[in-house]
Design an enzyme around this catalytic site. Structure first.
Site, mmCIF file in Angstrom:
data_model
loop_
_atom_site.group_PDB
_atom_site.id
_atom_site.type_symbol
_atom_site.label_atom_id
_atom_site.label_comp_id
_atom_site.label_asym_id
_atom_site.label_seq_id
_atom_site.Cartn_x
_atom_site.Cartn_y
_atom_site.Cartn_z
ATOM 1 N N ARG A 1 -2.556 -2.203 -3.468
ATOM 2 C CA ARG A 1 -3.790 -1.439 -3.273
ATOM 3 C C ARG A 1 -3.742 -0.246 -4.222
ATOM 4 O O ARG A 1 -2.785 0.534 -4.209
ATOM 5 C CB ARG A 1 -3.869 -0.942 -1.831
ATOM 6 C CG ARG A 1 -5.062 -0.061 -1.637
ATOM 7 C CD ARG A 1 -5.089 0.567 -0.270
ATOM 8 N NE ARG A 1 -6.311 1.335 -0.139
ATOM 9 C CZ ARG A 1 -6.383 2.522 0.444
ATOM 10 N NH1 ARG A 1 -5.316 3.074 0.955
ATOM 11 N NH2 ARG A 1 -7.533 3.149 0.504
ATOM 12 N N ARG B 1 -12.564 15.063 7.021
ATOM 13 C CA ARG B 1 -13.356 15.390 5.825
ATOM 14 C C ARG B 1 -14.790 15.730 6.212
ATOM 15 O O ARG B 1 -15.365 15.093 7.101
ATOM 16 C CB ARG B 1 -13.379 14.207 4.854
ATOM 17 C CG ARG B 1 -12.032 13.854 4.280
ATOM 18 C CD ARG B 1 -12.185 12.819 3.163
ATOM 19 N NE ARG B 1 -10.921 12.186 2.888
ATOM 20 C CZ ARG B 1 -10.703 10.870 2.948
ATOM 21 N NH1 ARG B 1 -11.688 10.033 3.225
ATOM 22 N NH2 ARG B 1 -9.508 10.382 2.701
ATOM 23 N N HIS C 1 -13.124 2.209 -0.182
ATOM 24 C CA HIS C 1 -13.103 1.196 0.888
ATOM 25 C C HIS C 1 -13.700 -0.130 0.410
ATOM 26 O O HIS C 1 -14.146 -0.946 1.214
ATOM 27 C CB HIS C 1 -13.926 1.630 2.126
ATOM 28 C CG HIS C 1 -13.353 2.783 2.892
ATOM 29 N ND1 HIS C 1 -14.156 3.733 3.485
ATOM 30 C CD2 HIS C 1 -12.079 3.137 3.175
ATOM 31 C CE1 HIS C 1 -13.405 4.616 4.104
ATOM 32 N NE2 HIS C 1 -12.137 4.282 3.918
ATOM 33 N N GLU D 1 -7.952 -5.606 5.302
ATOM 34 C CA GLU D 1 -7.806 -5.276 3.882
ATOM 35 C C GLU D 1 -6.614 -5.995 3.256
ATOM 36 O O GLU D 1 -6.664 -6.404 2.097
ATOM 37 C CB GLU D 1 -7.693 -3.759 3.710
ATOM 38 C CG GLU D 1 -9.006 -3.074 4.060
ATOM 39 C CD GLU D 1 -8.901 -1.562 4.149
ATOM 40 O OE1 GLU D 1 -9.118 -0.900 3.136
ATOM 41 O OE2 GLU D 1 -8.601 -1.048 5.239
ATOM 42 N N ASN E 1 0.882 -1.172 0.000
ATOM 43 C CA ASN E 1 0.000 0.000 0.000
ATOM 44 C C ASN E 1 0.914 1.214 0.000
ATOM 45 O O ASN E 1 1.522 1.556 1.014
ATOM 46 C CB ASN E 1 -0.888 -0.024 1.248
ATOM 47 C CG ASN E 1 -1.870 1.134 1.275
ATOM 48 O OD1 ASN E 1 -1.814 2.035 0.428
ATOM 49 N ND2 ASN E 1 -2.757 1.132 2.245
#
Ligand code: AMP
Length: 412
Positions: A105, A255, A194, A398, A23
């Site tokens: 990823r 956010r 996601h 993940e 990642n």
């Protein structure tokens, strides 16, 4: 030591089922060597502040032994060189646990990538081209791919896209009510993110319930630094809260999530903010940080507990937004078998879980206070036995999902 040297032999222990998961961020490299058969990591690591001259790196072996170093890492190639050195010096051996593939990823796959894909020159070009939609993420992911291909030249590299799981959304869920031609020209639509986590968690929830995922209607709440809700019908994403970018939807750490689009215009016309300033404000200085002064949920919760009124209200906003999405997705799904909490906040904050689902008893959602308060790293039910809808906490993974998908693609 080079990756080619570390490629190992086909009859090494674990051969065929070990994947290096990568990642890569603009200034970071996160990696995990995953044994898919055992379902767990053999090692993991993080190289931070790449290119800054005062980097830090950590390598952790399967036994949890961690090796830390202050390092100056010029670029992603140097980060991979550090990683290979760490494997050579601290183990596990990449000869014994030779990865059969590297799984990457990749944040934005656009409408083009709806499944994990073996990386070729054309795929690299497409990922690069999709940077228009994800300028912060795709170039960084690509830098990691290029460096990893050089470090591990003899194994396939696979891109696993955050957006891919949501490619099953129907047009009524992914279209914005905008001029159709203009939107198509600029590829403006909802993609969702996601996806790797939502896919993993929906299957893990089905396994926990002992039912085939194809039979289930689920609402998955991935609540981490970024946060998104997903309606999963029969194992397929039919609606999710993040949109063209990860800015839409739930209120997050920094956010804003959903906002009247006219707020953006107002900020530019009346508050005198430029485009980049608005971008920075909405992505990095809003959400819980903007509302309550803390972007990290643990700090925010602590502030609220010590009487900070703004922090308390921020938490209410966070929960209120989740509740709204649960209601909306329940209406879209028509029935909800389980609501599933995951990621840093979802797995750890009993307060957020109970507040977000408060008042839903009339809809058959009842959280059991004692079960909710229990701490555990395992999948668990936190609803009462009488609750029509099960409420679950399911830890996400993940890296394991990326490794599994990578192995599936490579095995053909
Ligand atoms: P993630 O992006 O999944 O790593 O999640 C990070 C978020 O989870 C941060 O906002 C953390 O503060 C939050 N988090 C982690 N542990 C806890 C906890 N025990 N209580 C509340 N929030 C937590």
């Amino acid at each position: 030591m080079s990756g080619a040297d570390g490629a190992g032999t086909a009859d090494a222990p674990g051969a065929g089922r070990v994947v290096l998961v990568v990642n890569s961020g603009s200034s970071s490299l996160k990696y995990q060597l995953v044994d898919v058969s055992a379902g767990g990591p053999l090692a993991s690591g993080l190289v931070e502040r790449i290119g800054a001259g005062d980097g830090r790196a950590t390598h952790t072996d399967a036994a949890g032994g961690a090796f830390r170093e202050e390092v100056s890492v010029a670029d992603h190639h140097a980060a991979f060189a550090w990683m290979l050195q760490a494997f050579a010096e601290h183990g596990p051996s990449l000869e014994e646990h030779a990865p059969v593939a590297v799984g990457h990823r990749v944040v934005q796959g656009g409408a083009r990538f709806f499944e994990p894909t073996v990386i070729t020159e054309l795929v690299r070009i497409n990922i690069d081209e999709l940077s228009v939609l994800a300028p912060l993420h795709n170039p960084a992911n690509l830098a990691g791919i290029v460096a990893a291909e050089r470090a591990f030249p003899s194994v396939p590299h696979v891109a696993v896209f955050d957006t891919a799981f949501h490619q099953t959304m129907p047009p009524e869920a992914y279209l914005y009510a905008l001029d159709r031609d203009l939107a198509e020209r600029h590829r403006i639509r909802r993609y969702g993110f996601h996806g790797t986590s939502h896919r993993y968690v929906s299957r893990a929830a089905a396994a926990f319930l002992g039912r085939p995922v194809e039979e289930l209607k689920l609402i998955v709440l991935h609540l981490g630094n970024g946060a998104s809700a997903c309606a999963v019908d029969g194992g397929r994403s039919v609606e999710t809260s993040m949109g063209m970018t990860p800015l839409e939807g739930l209120a997050m750490g920094t956010r804003s999530g959903d906002l009247d689009p006219a707020v953006v215009l107002h900020l530019q016309r009346r508050a005198g903010l430029g485009v980049d300033e608005v971008d920075d404000l909405l992505n990095k200085r809003s959400g819980m940080l903007g509302l309550g002064g803390h972007g990290d949920m643990r700090d925010l919760t602590e502030a609220a507990t010590s009487g900070d009124e703004r922090a308390r209200v921020a938490l209410e906003v966070y929960a209120h937004r989740i509740r709204s999405y649960v209601g909306a997705y329940a209406a879209q799904l028509g029935r909800v078998d389980a609501i599933v909490f995951t990621a840093g906040v979802g797995e750890n904050s009993a307060d957020v879980r109970v507040t977000a689902l408060s008042g839903l008893e009339g809809f058959g959602v009842e959280v059991d206070a004692a079960r909710n308060a229990e701490r555990s790293g395992e999948a668990r039910r936190i609803s009462t036995d009488a609750s029509r809808t099960a409420v679950l906490v399911v830890p996400t993974n993940e890296e394991l999902e990326i490794a599994r998908q990578t192995v599936e693609v490579v095995a053909g």
